[in-house]
Every structure is written in C-alpha cells, then in structure tokens.
Design an enzyme around this catalytic site. Sequence first.
Site, mmCIF file in Angstrom:
data_model
loop_
_atom_site.group_PDB
_atom_site.id
_atom_site.type_symbol
_atom_site.label_atom_id
_atom_site.label_comp_id
_atom_site.label_asym_id
_atom_site.label_seq_id
_atom_site.Cartn_x
_atom_site.Cartn_y
_atom_site.Cartn_z
ATOM 1 C CG ASP A 4 -4.644 -12.487 -6.499
ATOM 2 O OD1 ASP A 4 -4.496 -11.643 -5.617
ATOM 3 O OD2 ASP A 4 -5.722 -13.088 -6.701
ATOM 4 C CG ASP B 169 -14.160 6.849 -16.576
ATOM 5 O OD1 ASP B 169 -13.265 7.308 -15.829
ATOM 6 O OD2 ASP B 169 -14.040 5.765 -17.177
ATOM 7 C CG ASP C 207 -2.019 -8.322 -9.200
ATOM 8 O OD1 ASP C 207 -2.049 -9.514 -8.846
ATOM 9 O OD2 ASP C 207 -2.129 -7.361 -8.415
ATOM 10 C CG ASP D 261 -11.067 9.959 -14.590
ATOM 11 O OD1 ASP D 261 -10.847 9.425 -15.692
ATOM 12 O OD2 ASP D 261 -12.156 10.506 -14.285
ATOM 13 C CG ASP E 184 -7.779 6.884 -17.279
ATOM 14 O OD1 ASP E 184 -6.684 7.466 -17.195
ATOM 15 O OD2 ASP E 184 -8.875 7.482 -17.387
ATOM 16 C CG HIS F 150 -4.875 -4.255 -3.432
ATOM 17 N ND1 HIS F 150 -3.618 -4.824 -3.311
ATOM 18 C CD2 HIS F 150 -5.704 -5.242 -3.810
ATOM 19 C CE1 HIS F 150 -3.703 -6.100 -3.614
ATOM 20 N NE2 HIS F 150 -4.945 -6.397 -3.928
ATOM 21 C CG ASP F 151 -6.012 -7.371 -0.667
ATOM 22 O OD1 ASP F 151 -6.922 -6.909 -1.375
ATOM 23 O OD2 ASP F 151 -5.296 -8.338 -1.007
ATOM 24 C CD GLU G 244 -2.460 -12.171 -2.001
ATOM 25 O OE1 GLU G 244 -3.109 -11.381 -1.305
ATOM 26 O OE2 GLU G 244 -2.986 -12.873 -2.860
HETATM 27 O O1 TEU Z 1 -6.064 -11.389 -1.937
HETATM 28 C C1 TEU Z 1 -6.118 -12.644 -1.327
HETATM 29 C C2 TEU Z 1 -6.721 -12.654 -0.026
HETATM 30 O O2 TEU Z 1 -6.616 -13.598 0.665
HETATM 31 C C3 TEU Z 1 -7.588 -11.528 0.360
HETATM 32 O O3 TEU Z 1 -8.885 -11.971 0.220
HETATM 33 C C4 TEU Z 1 -7.355 -11.132 1.750
HETATM 34 O O4 TEU Z 1 -7.552 -12.193 2.619
HETATM 35 C C5 TEU Z 1 -8.360 -10.082 2.062
HETATM 36 O O5 TEU Z 1 -8.222 -9.060 1.122
HETATM 37 C C6 TEU Z 1 -8.134 -9.520 3.415
HETATM 38 O O6 TEU Z 1 -9.068 -8.549 3.624
HETATM 39 C C7 TEU Z 1 -5.937 -11.332 -3.310
HETATM 40 C C8 TEU Z 1 -6.020 -9.896 -3.781
HETATM 41 O O7 TEU Z 1 -4.947 -9.181 -3.262
HETATM 42 C C9 TEU Z 1 -7.340 -9.345 -3.425
HETATM 43 O O8 TEU Z 1 -7.455 -7.995 -3.749
HETATM 44 C C10 TEU Z 1 -8.383 -10.134 -4.150
HETATM 45 O O9 TEU Z 1 -9.649 -9.717 -3.753
HETATM 46 C C11 TEU Z 1 -8.241 -11.627 -3.901
HETATM 47 O O10 TEU Z 1 -6.912 -12.090 -3.982
HETATM 48 C C12 TEU Z 1 -8.988 -12.387 -4.946
HETATM 49 O O11 TEU Z 1 -8.344 -12.276 -6.177
#
Ligand code: TEU
Length: 588
Positions: A230, A55, A128, A51, A59, A359-360, A284
Amino acid sequence: MKNIKLPTILSILFISFFMITNKASAQKIDNDRKWWKEAVVYQIYPRSFKDSDGDGVGDLKGIISKLDYIKSLGIDVVWLNPIFGSPNDDNGYDISDYRGIMKEFGTMKDFDALLKGMHERKIKMVLDLVVNHSSDEHKWFQESRKSRDNPYRNYYHWWDAERGKPAHRFSFFDVDGSAWKYDSTTNAYYLHYFSRKQPDLNWENPKLRKEIFDMMNFWFKKGVDGFRMDVISAISKDTTFPELPAKYHGDFVAYYADGPHLHEYLKEMNKEALSKYYVMSVAEGLGVTTETAHNFVDPDRKELNMLYHFEGMGIGYLPGQFKHMDPNGYSLLEFKNVYTKWDSVFAKKGWGTVYLGNHDQPRMLTRWGNDAPKYREASSKMLTTFLMTMRATPYYYFGDELGMSNIKFDRIEDYKDIETINMYEKTKNENGDLDYFLQGQKISARDNGRTPFQWDDSKNAGFSNATPWLKVNPNYKKVNVAAEEKDPNSILNYFKKMVKLRKALPELVYGKYELLDKENKTVYAYTRTLDNKKVLVVLNFSKMPTTFDMPKNIGTAGQVLINNLKEITLQKRAIKLQPYQALVIRLN
Ligand code: TEU
C-alpha cells in the site's frame, strides 16, 4: 536415403529448424519466466465476500467456505485486502496490530486454515502490506504521542509547535485537507497523508524498519506468498519538511513518491525479507511515472517485482475536478495510448500489471464498459478480454467476473467510505454544491466497488443472514453466481474461458504487443506475437456496430479462439463488429 524425396527432406529440415528455433526461444522465455508473470491475480475485499457468523461483515471463515468457487475460476493468486487488527477507520488500512487478525474477520486459527485451504488447491495468497502509516490506536502511536522523549517518539513524524506551523502537506482524507494534526499532549503536530487516524510511520528510524521486516518475515514463515504494498512509494519523506518544491506544485502526489531514501529502504526490505523466499511483491505505485517505474521493478536492482500505475485510473475525469468524471465518458484514444505506453515501458526489462478496477475504484463495467441491461454482458466480457490479453499480470477484482456494477447511491447516508464522507463534509464546509458532488460519486465513489458479493438470489444475495455493512446492489436477483454458473454463456463462464485461454497460450503472457489502427476511436486492436505464434485481439469499445479492417502485414485470420458474442462476420479482411464485441483470432 535414396527413397526419400526432396520435398520430404525439405520438410524434415524445416521441422528440425522449427524445433531448434522453438527450443531456443523457449529457453529465452525460460530465463526470465516467473510464476507471478504467468499468474492471474484475483482480488478479494474480505469485508464484502462472505459472512459466516451473521454480523453483516464478511470474514475468513466465509472465504474458506467459498474456496471451491475461487478454485473454479482458474486463477492462481488471491490478494486479500487488509485482514489485520484495525479499528476500521479506513476498512483495515489503519492497522493497530500487524500480527493479529481483525476481530470481525476471525482468528489466527481461521487464517491458518484459510492459507492451508488455498495451498491445498494450489492457490497462492498475497496479503496487503500497509506500512506507510499505522492506526493511531497502534501501541507504537499510543506510546509515541505520550511524551517527546518516549522510546517510540521517532516511530512517527512529529513537528514541535514552537517551530511554528509546518509547511503544508496535502491529506487525501482530511476534512481540512491538511496532513498535519495538532496534538496537545506534547504540543506538536503529527503527519498523516491519509486520515487523522492513520499517522505516517517514520522510515528514517532503523528500529521501525526492523519491526516491519520482522513482521513481513513472520507472515512469510507462515507460508504467505507475497505482498501488495500500500502506497509504498510514499514511505520516504524529506524530514526537514520544506515547502513543496515548485516542481511539484499541482502534483503533490509525485512529490510524495519521490522521497530521498525510498529505494534504499526497498533494497533493504528485499534483502531482509523478500529475497529469502520465492514470493511476489507488487507496489501500489501512487505517483510513479513511466520514467521512475524501472527503479522499482528492474530485477537487477533487487527491489520489487511489479507495480501498478495510476495513469489508467486517471482517465476520464473532468480537468481539475478530483473524483468527478466527464459525463460524456472517456476517450478510447487516450486509453489506448496509456496502456500502449505502459506496455512499452516493460518491453525489454521489468514487468507490468493491468487492472481496470479495485477496492479504490468504481466497478469496471460502469466505468469502462456499459452497465445498461442491453450491453452489460457484452461489455463486461469485452473488458475481461482486454485484461486477459495484455502483456502484464492481470489483477482482477472480485465481482467483475459476474458483471457487478456501481450501486449509485442517492444519499450520503448510504455511503460508508471515509473518503466520500470526508469529501462531502469538506464540500459542505466550503459551501460547495452537494448535489453535484453526490452526482459525481455515483460514478466514482469507492463504495461502488465494495458492495457485498452476489452469491444467489436469496436475501442479501446470499452474502449474510444479517443486514450487510454496505447495501447489496439490487441487481443481485439476476447478477449472481448461482444463476451464472448455470448459464454457459454467462459473464462468469466467459471469464473462466478467458483465464484458460491465457494459460494455454504463452503468447498472451509473454508475446510482443503491437497496437493496430492507433487512430480508431472505437476499436482497440492489437497483436500478440511470440516466435511464430501470433494472435489478433479486436475489441469494440462502443455501442455502435463498426467494421475493423485487418492490416495486410499481420497475416490471415485463422481459428477464432474467443468471441464474446454468438456470431462473427468476416469478409476477406473486414471484421464486422457488433456493439462491445471482443475477438481473439489466431493469425496465420
Ligand atoms: O490507496 C492509496 C490512495 O492513494 C488512495 O487514497 C486513492 O488515491 C484513492 O482511493 C482514490 O480514490 C491505498 C489503499 O488502496 C486505499 O484503500 C487506502 O484508503 C489508502 O491507501 C490508505 O491506506
């Protein structure tokens, strides 16, 4: 000539033969050598990196201020999670302006400076591409919902209510689990595979497709080096919206990835945008299987370069329980099996990717390694060794190079992710066990992987002067860049070493992969071979010491190229392994 002895002649012959074969095989690689196959991709979640304006949210200027750190890692590509205009229902995966920068992240001027700064340092930038859906606050949707004859009506999927209720579609984020939301303005339902604020775009509409391709070209003209796409596998829908075909019962994700016109659209995207630049593209691959993968990435199909599959990410869950992992851990046999299978998919054609977190996902150390103080260093390094020695482009998630681990929140109030919050609500509405749910989220929740990056041991880990948008992991006092840069044996310095090794040895990128000792439940071992160069990778995935016996047919152990611990005990062909030990050994 008469002075030259036979052995000398033989060795000259041998050397020239070696040079010829080497050249021939070098050419063999050259033919399908690509920068993105040789690259190490480093993923940054901009919200949590740095950051600059106080905030509490990361960024673009923050990233700019840390470019030298990024460069010091030795990586080639940075993939940035969405940075576009967004009301942030799903942290930028709900885009309201595809050609503008999210206010919290900065301005287009900042973006241009960031891109320039990366290119000056020979780092490529991948953005992305989120085009399965937009935000409901996007101008297109605002128009689309106004009336049934609005020019933007067909930018989305609508089902007029007088036709009755549409056939069920599952939503990932909806509290009711339904992907159809009724909208009273036009007495119709719209489709949203993700949250209600993420309506699905209608790819059947050529105008929409043109908007997307123009937008991609807009970013390519700025100099962007590629896109991570995505849920791209879900863009094509059967717009008659039939009941889910029986074949997909229990696996709606496979249905979502099997749209009737998907590959036509990807070919069109390739023609109209991707093919015009020397850029990379990675899908993805939600719902993509070993059987369908080639349809995305075979070069002669002219669609995309790579995809990342979800099979690895599916390991370790309790059967039938979405996002609840088995407390007894996962099976290494299954792990080996999945990664070996996916290696073989691309052995002749196409190209793979490998990742253990993003990140997921939760942090790789907590999920696949061991985050207990005694084992965190060794197991982090061991997992990094795996990622950097597979035949696939590694996608490495920021913070894993420090050994960041799950924060394991106790209270729902600490979570910020729409997925966790909505699943909690859903569980509550269904009178489910909320404690059990929260217990599960400590391991699997996405916010575990999204906590602020740990720069130093100052307040908020040096991420921000203000209260961060998501809590900082308290282990930052020890786990941080400043401390690890100083320590030659840190996880961070090991990561840098591993990246260097991958870059120095073409066999680690292109070499043939062969699994050894398939039935070994704790050791993952394989060789990587290119021409006459061969290395052995041995990874102890457990906290128990063990011995690995080198099979006779792989050659003899030469130089130890990497060792994540201080010692190595090699007696004849037996390698004694300490807990989580990782070795890369030259074979002669
Ligand atoms: O993720 C697709 C997706 O299928 C995710 O929902 C995944 O199943 C989940 O994160 C598992 O916990 C993509 C992105 O990477 C994710 O960050 C987004 O939330 C999603 O698409 C919607 O755009």
